[in-house]
Each structure stands twice: as C-alpha cells, then as structure tokens.
Enzyme design. Sequence first.
Site, PDB file in Angstrom:
ATOM      1  N   SER A 124       0.828  -1.200   0.000  1.00  0.00           N
ATOM      2  CA  SER A 124       0.000   0.000   0.000  1.00  0.00           C
ATOM      3  C   SER A 124       0.863   1.250   0.000  1.00  0.00           C
ATOM      4  O   SER A 124       1.958   1.247   0.558  1.00  0.00           O
ATOM      5  CB  SER A 124      -0.886   0.006   1.255  1.00  0.00           C
ATOM      6  N   TYR A 149      -2.024  -0.924  10.787  1.00  0.00           N
ATOM      7  CA  TYR A 149      -2.291  -1.554   9.486  1.00  0.00           C
ATOM      8  C   TYR A 149      -1.128  -1.267   8.544  1.00  0.00           C
ATOM      9  O   TYR A 149      -0.540  -2.170   7.952  1.00  0.00           O
ATOM     10  CB  TYR A 149      -3.590  -1.033   8.869  1.00  0.00           C
ATOM     11  N   LYS A 153       2.194  -3.596   6.639  1.00  0.00           N
ATOM     12  CA  LYS A 153       2.633  -3.606   5.237  1.00  0.00           C
ATOM     13  C   LYS A 153       4.136  -3.324   5.154  1.00  0.00           C
ATOM     14  O   LYS A 153       4.869  -3.984   4.406  1.00  0.00           O
ATOM     15  CB  LYS A 153       1.863  -2.562   4.424  1.00  0.00           C
TER      16      LYS A 153
HETATM   17  C1  WQD Z   1      -9.868   9.638   0.774  1.00  0.00           C
HETATM   18  C2  WQD Z   1     -10.182  11.080   1.068  1.00  0.00           C
HETATM   19  C3  WQD Z   1     -10.689  11.530   3.362  1.00  0.00           C
HETATM   20  C4  WQD Z   1     -14.451   9.358   3.614  1.00  0.00           C
HETATM   21  C5  WQD Z   1      -7.161   4.728   2.748  1.00  0.00           C
HETATM   22  C6  WQD Z   1      -6.116   4.030   3.562  1.00  0.00           C
HETATM   23  C7  WQD Z   1      -5.069   3.453   2.657  1.00  0.00           C
HETATM   24  C8  WQD Z   1      -5.707   2.599   1.591  1.00  0.00           C
HETATM   25  C9  WQD Z   1      -6.774   3.362   0.825  1.00  0.00           C
HETATM   26  C10 WQD Z   1      -5.486   0.299   2.249  1.00  0.00           C
HETATM   27  C11 WQD Z   1      -9.551  11.552   2.377  1.00  0.00           C
HETATM   28  C12 WQD Z   1     -11.890  11.818   2.474  1.00  0.00           C
HETATM   29  C13 WQD Z   1     -13.259   9.891   3.155  1.00  0.00           C
HETATM   30  C14 WQD Z   1     -15.527  10.225   3.927  1.00  0.00           C
HETATM   31  C15 WQD Z   1     -14.194  12.095   3.274  1.00  0.00           C
HETATM   32  N1  WQD Z   1      -6.254   1.408   2.163  1.00  0.00           N
HETATM   33  N2  WQD Z   1     -13.140  11.234   2.992  1.00  0.00           N
HETATM   34  N3  WQD Z   1     -15.366  11.558   3.742  1.00  0.00           N
HETATM   35  O1  WQD Z   1      -7.509   7.684   3.528  1.00  0.00           O
HETATM   36  O2  WQD Z   1      -6.584   8.157   1.186  1.00  0.00           O
HETATM   37  O3  WQD Z   1      -6.577   5.820   2.086  1.00  0.00           O
HETATM   38  O4  WQD Z   1      -7.714   3.853   1.789  1.00  0.00           O
HETATM   39  O5  WQD Z   1      -4.389   0.132   1.801  1.00  0.00           O
HETATM   40  O6  WQD Z   1      -4.209   2.668   3.461  1.00  0.00           O
HETATM   41  O7  WQD Z   1      -5.496   4.981   4.397  1.00  0.00           O
HETATM   42  O8  WQD Z   1      -8.732   6.875   1.444  1.00  0.00           O
HETATM   43  O9  WQD Z   1     -11.083   6.849   0.807  1.00  0.00           O
HETATM   44  O10 WQD Z   1     -10.497   6.821   3.280  1.00  0.00           O
HETATM   45  O11 WQD Z   1     -10.162   8.903   1.965  1.00  0.00           O
HETATM   46  O12 WQD Z   1     -14.068  13.315   3.123  1.00  0.00           O
HETATM   47  O13 WQD Z   1     -16.649   9.788   4.355  1.00  0.00           O
HETATM   48  O14 WQD Z   1     -11.592  11.197   1.250  1.00  0.00           O
HETATM   49  O15 WQD Z   1     -10.558  12.542   4.351  1.00  0.00           O
HETATM   50  O16 WQD Z   1      -9.135  12.884   2.205  1.00  0.00           O
HETATM   51  P1  WQD Z   1      -7.316   7.253   2.122  1.00  0.00           P
HETATM   52  P2  WQD Z   1     -10.186   7.306   1.907  1.00  0.00           P
END
Ligand code: WQD
Length: 340
Positions: A124, A149, A153
Amino acid sequence: MRVLVSGGAGYIGSHTVLALVAAGHDVLVVDDFSNSKPTVQGRLEGLAGRPIPFHAFDLTDVDKTERLFAHEQIDAVVHFAGFKAVGESVDRPLAYYRNNLDSTFALAEAMTRHGVRKLVFSSSATVYGEKAPVPYREDYEHLSSSSPYGQTKVMIERVLSDVARISEGWKVALLRYFNPVGAHESGEIGEDPQGVPNNLMPFIAQVAVGRRERLTVFGDDYPTADGTCERDYLHVTDLAAGHVAALEHLDDMAEPARAFNLGTGTGTSVLQLLKAFERAVGRELPYEVGPRRAGDLPAFWADPTRANTELGWHATRTIDDMCVDTWRWQSRNPDGFPDA
Ligand code: WQD
C-alpha cells in the site's frame, strides 16, 4: 500458471481472480470470509465461465495451509488476505499484527517447503508515511506508517524481501496501491464494505443508492486547489491488470524482491470525485463539510514510471469510468453481495 489467490473473495482479490483467468491462468482461492461473502464465488464463476475452487480457512492455521500446499499444485501466489481498515487497526493493533503477519509467515513457510517461488504481495502507498516527497517513488527509503495496518505492510515488505534474498529462485513483487475504486464493468462484483464505509468512494455510492443520508467531507481547509484532500484514485480493473503484469514479469526481474507503485500519477480532490459521481448518477448528492479526519494527508499521488516501464503496465480508466462502474455495481446491488 496455477495461481493461489489469498483473499480472493475480497474487493481487489476478486477482480484479480477474473484478470488472471482472462490471461489464461488457472486460479484457486483461499479466503476465510472474515471481510467478504461466500456468494462472491458464484459471481466469479459466472463471469469466468468456469469453476473456481475456493478453500475456506484462515491462513494463520498452519496445518490447513500446509495441507493446501501438499494437495494442490501451485506455481505462484498472489497474497491479498489480511485485515485492512486503518482506523480499526489503531483500536486493535495486536489483532492486526497477529493476523497480517502470521498469515504471511504461514504462507511463506508453506511456499518454501513446497518449492513455490513466485509471489505478488498486496502492499500500500501508506508505507511512504507522512514525509515522503510527492509524487511517491519506490526508491524512497524511510518507509513508515502511522497506523498498525500500515506498519504491517512495511514489516511484510521487509520480511518477504529478506526471505526472497536468501531463497534460491524466489521472486517477489511488492505492489503499492494508491486508492483503488470502481468495479468490474459487468456490475456483478464490486466493493462491499461491511458496516459503515471508511473510504470515500463506497460512502458516496451508498449515499447515491439511499443507504446513507449524506456525505461528510472531512475538511475543506487543506492547502489544495479546492481545499479538500487529493488522492491518486485507481480503477480496480486497472489494478487487477497490474497484478497479472507483475506476476508475468517475475521471471525477468533481476532482483529477488522489488516494489512497484500502482497508481495513475494524478491527484483528484474529494469534491472533484463527488462531482464526477454526480455526473454518473445524473443528480446532485447531499454533503456537508465536517472537521478534518485525524491522520489524513493533504495530497499525495504516485510516480508510476517503474510499473509503466518495467511491467509495461499503465492505468487507462478515468475518474468518470471509476464512478460510472461503481454506480452500475452499487445500483444493481444496493445491499452488496447477498448472504446466501
Ligand atoms: C480519501 C479522502 C478523506 C471518507 C485509505 C487508507 C489506505 C488505503 C486506501 C489500504 C480523504 C476523504 C473519506 C468520507 C471524506 N487502504 N473522505 N469523507 O484515507 O486516502 O486511504 O484507503 O491500503 O491505506 O489509508 O482513502 O477513501 O479513506 O479517503 O471526506 O466519508 O476522502 O478525508 O481525504 P485514504 P479514503
């Protein structure tokens, strides 16, 4: 090749099973269904047009893992199985270290005992931590992660690199995903988070289908174009193709283990993704702006040059493709995969 896909009933695993079959490989799956449904098997067999054997057990069970390798002819492994919720890992660190590390240890030991030397591992972009320059490049050396998590990795990349280095003929590809989204074009399989989605795309999709009242945008005061966080969203079908490309490249890989970024190289903001989803649905979707989420970085995306040049892999699908395909899956399966 006959390929064992661990976690093959999961979101990325299931899409990779289809890509492997389409590329002419034989596939078998091991999955404990702790974060997926057995009904995925029927969907995959329908799409693949052939049986896909599933073995339902937890890879941390060393005896069952040994029996699988003793009874099945396996040429290569694609290893997805593991707990993957960042927030949950902060609350349950020991469960995450135990599950993600022990399952990998059991797998690597069984591979060693049975002469299986090809491995593609689901890593990741989180391993780049909070200080890596953007775009992220694989030669960045200070890998770390603020969540248990992400730390699993980082650790598993190191374990597999050390094992590959001392094991005759081993080749390991460490695939660092950016933000996988989207769904198979059939609408038959897709992301089906259990409980409240942590990630942006599935949450938006559940708002669009009426399962959630509105999206909360976690902060719009970031130093970005529109104030919301930017990420490198990657279509899961492109991501699955990256696994096939990596698997088929292993024999030509000079190093025993090598990391590859799988991303588009482009950042998209929360609001830009929301607007793209509204285009796919054909109507506005309700949202409110809330406080920032702890741990979120303002913006990051991949430098995908290594995967482009060494694997011959490129992400081809656009943000609109990702939203159209997600919406097809979600609108046809409002409650995700059926239980039986
Ligand atoms: C993306 C953006 C949130 C939800 C995560 C893990 C990473 C990988 C992929 C495993 C951010 C914003 C989100 C919501 C929002 N997983 N958001 N409202 O955090 O970049 O990555 O998933 O490997 O390890 O950390 O992805 O989709 O959670 O968030 O505003 O209800 O969307 O703040 O800026 P992220 P995400």
